[in-house]
Design an enzyme around this catalytic site. Sequence first.
Site, PDB file in Angstrom:
ATOM      1  N   SER A   1     -15.008 -52.389 -49.274  1.00 22.41           N
ATOM      2  CA  SER A   1     -13.770 -51.667 -49.613  1.00 22.41           C
ATOM      3  C   SER A   1     -13.811 -50.153 -49.546  1.00 22.41           C
ATOM      4  O   SER A   1     -12.764 -49.521 -49.559  1.00 22.41           O
ATOM      5  CB  SER A   1     -13.308 -52.066 -51.006  1.00 22.41           C
ATOM      6  OG  SER A   1     -12.461 -53.170 -50.902  1.00 22.41           O
TER       7      SER A   1
ATOM      8  N   SER B   1     -10.198 -52.102 -49.706  1.00 23.83           N
ATOM      9  CA  SER B   1      -9.119 -51.913 -50.665  1.00 23.83           C
ATOM     10  C   SER B   1      -8.959 -50.458 -51.116  1.00 23.83           C
ATOM     11  O   SER B   1      -7.907 -50.114 -51.654  1.00 23.83           O
ATOM     12  CB  SER B   1      -9.356 -52.794 -51.900  1.00 23.83           C
ATOM     13  OG  SER B   1     -10.517 -52.379 -52.588  1.00 23.83           O
TER      14      SER B   1
ATOM     15  N   LYS C   1      -9.523 -43.763 -57.486  1.00 30.62           N
ATOM     16  CA  LYS C   1      -8.883 -45.060 -57.231  1.00 30.62           C
ATOM     17  C   LYS C   1      -8.251 -45.581 -58.526  1.00 30.62           C
ATOM     18  O   LYS C   1      -8.838 -45.426 -59.605  1.00 30.62           O
ATOM     19  CB  LYS C   1      -9.950 -46.024 -56.689  1.00 30.62           C
ATOM     20  CG  LYS C   1      -9.435 -47.347 -56.143  1.00 30.62           C
ATOM     21  CD  LYS C   1     -10.568 -48.096 -55.430  1.00 30.62           C
ATOM     22  CE  LYS C   1     -10.169 -49.479 -54.974  1.00 30.62           C
ATOM     23  NZ  LYS C   1     -11.256 -50.167 -54.235  1.00 30.62           N
TER      24      LYS C   1
HETATM   25  N1  GLN Z   1     -12.182 -57.094 -48.076  1.00 27.53           N
HETATM   26  C1  GLN Z   1     -13.013 -57.722 -49.052  1.00 27.53           C
HETATM   27  C2  GLN Z   1     -12.161 -58.712 -49.853  1.00 27.53           C
HETATM   28  O1  GLN Z   1     -11.168 -59.078 -49.371  1.00 27.53           O
HETATM   29  C3  GLN Z   1     -13.676 -56.727 -49.926  1.00 27.53           C
HETATM   30  C4  GLN Z   1     -12.839 -56.100 -50.985  1.00 27.53           C
HETATM   31  C5  GLN Z   1     -13.618 -55.089 -51.774  1.00 27.53           C
HETATM   32  O2  GLN Z   1     -14.693 -54.643 -51.374  1.00 27.53           O
HETATM   33  N2  GLN Z   1     -13.102 -54.724 -52.939  1.00 27.53           N
HETATM   34  O3  GLN Z   1     -12.471 -59.128 -50.929  1.00 27.53           O
END
Ligand code: GLN
Length: 485
Positions: free
Chosen positions: A166, A142, A67
Amino acid sequence: MDYQHQTIMDLRKQLDDGTCTSEELFQTALDLAKKYQESDNSFVTITPEFKQKKSQSLLNGIPYGLKDNFSTANILTTASSNILKDYIPPYDATVYKKLKQSGAVLVGKTTLDELAMGGTGTTAHTGVVRNPWDEQRLIGGSSAGSAACVARGIVPFAIGSDTGDSIRKPAAFGGIVGFKPTYGRISRYGLFAFASSLDHVGTLTRCVEDAAIVTDVLKGKDPLDMTSLENEDLNYYEHLHDDIKGRKLFYFKETCDLENYSAEDEEVIAVLTKFHELLDRLRKEGFEIEGISFGKDLLNAIYPSYMTISCAEATSNNANLTGIQFGPRGEGSSIEEIMFDARTKGFSELIKRRFILGSYILQKENQERLFLNAGRVRRLIVDRMNKLFETYDGLIMPASGGIAPKFGERSDELSERYLLLENHLALGNFGGFPSITLPMGFLHGMPLGINLTGRIKEDGVVLTMAQKIEDVAGYRGIVAGDQNV
Ligand code: GLN
């Protein structure tokens, strides 16, 4: 078997018996990465140079994706944000260092939702990530590119980060396995911090076995991350087939009982029907599974407390993105003007919204009322989970209330439906619990995931139970486009 379907151990065997070389595997992965870049957009950077250090690790010679919020010396690392679009870090994240030492071969840095905030895979500065199962649909974020490149079969594994869901949500939408081990099990050194008390490093793979293999390589104490855990002697891979008879699981009645939904919730009902069918099959294999009532107030409190804590921590952690030390320099004649310009141009709307919320939450007069209270609510929720873990070995839930949405169908805005059906994934981050998503079936030709969350530090138990679930569900190693699944 074609390359795209092969797991780490399949490739391992071929490398060991000389059927192929690591250069050939890398070349295949690279060709696929390029071939699908236009449709999927999994990568911010494809790394075309073959670089490998030989080792005795099971990962020796295996291609992978990382990532783009993990620091890689001399390789562009953008966190998918304009504010870092030309940033080349001078140091390696511990995860990257360990993978290099194990002889794994980097194919590319994967696309994420900007700065790892958000859950759609649509906010990267280089454009949206499309779901390899259906280009009209998002894969979720993400860790969107990490999920997409594994679901596509470009690499057998990729590394992600998980602050709320994420890794585990895009894994569900991509028909793959997403594992977030216990908080601190894998060092966060060199991972761009989003919300430090919730941030985890984890894996995206096409089977539970590969999640165990990669976690075995990455786990362990790191002097550069004071929250990292002492290594435990247990080798997860070797214990995957331990007996699970008598293991007890629970699910939330509030969100999983069919009678709580009406006929118009068609998709949710279809998901839950599959979920309960699988639970019945798991019971036959020796799991004891019960519905419990968690408490609607606590369930409803997960998302707002997650947002309060994560926005506050993110605002503070990202205060160093000034347009002065890193990334493109802002214009202006004073420090304030330079920062104002860089941050105005550098961040998308979602990020700005979260930083405004975070700044408000962190204002002196709001800290007690908002930030500290959210922490207290988090404690109540974690206490409730720990109480349940006195009786049960794990929480089992559908990973989402439906299949991957089409572009435009879902945003990151609050809604009652989002609140009730998907926020349970953040419980794993609140308590630092190990949590894994794996495929449980298909609806309208799209994959659906099931999620299992276990006691803190019991990563081995979670992986062993997940292995059994994978055996029973029967979707090991699927790749986008597979028919008759
Ligand atoms: N979807 C969650 C957010 O909007 C989690 C994001 C993540 O785990 N990095 O923050």
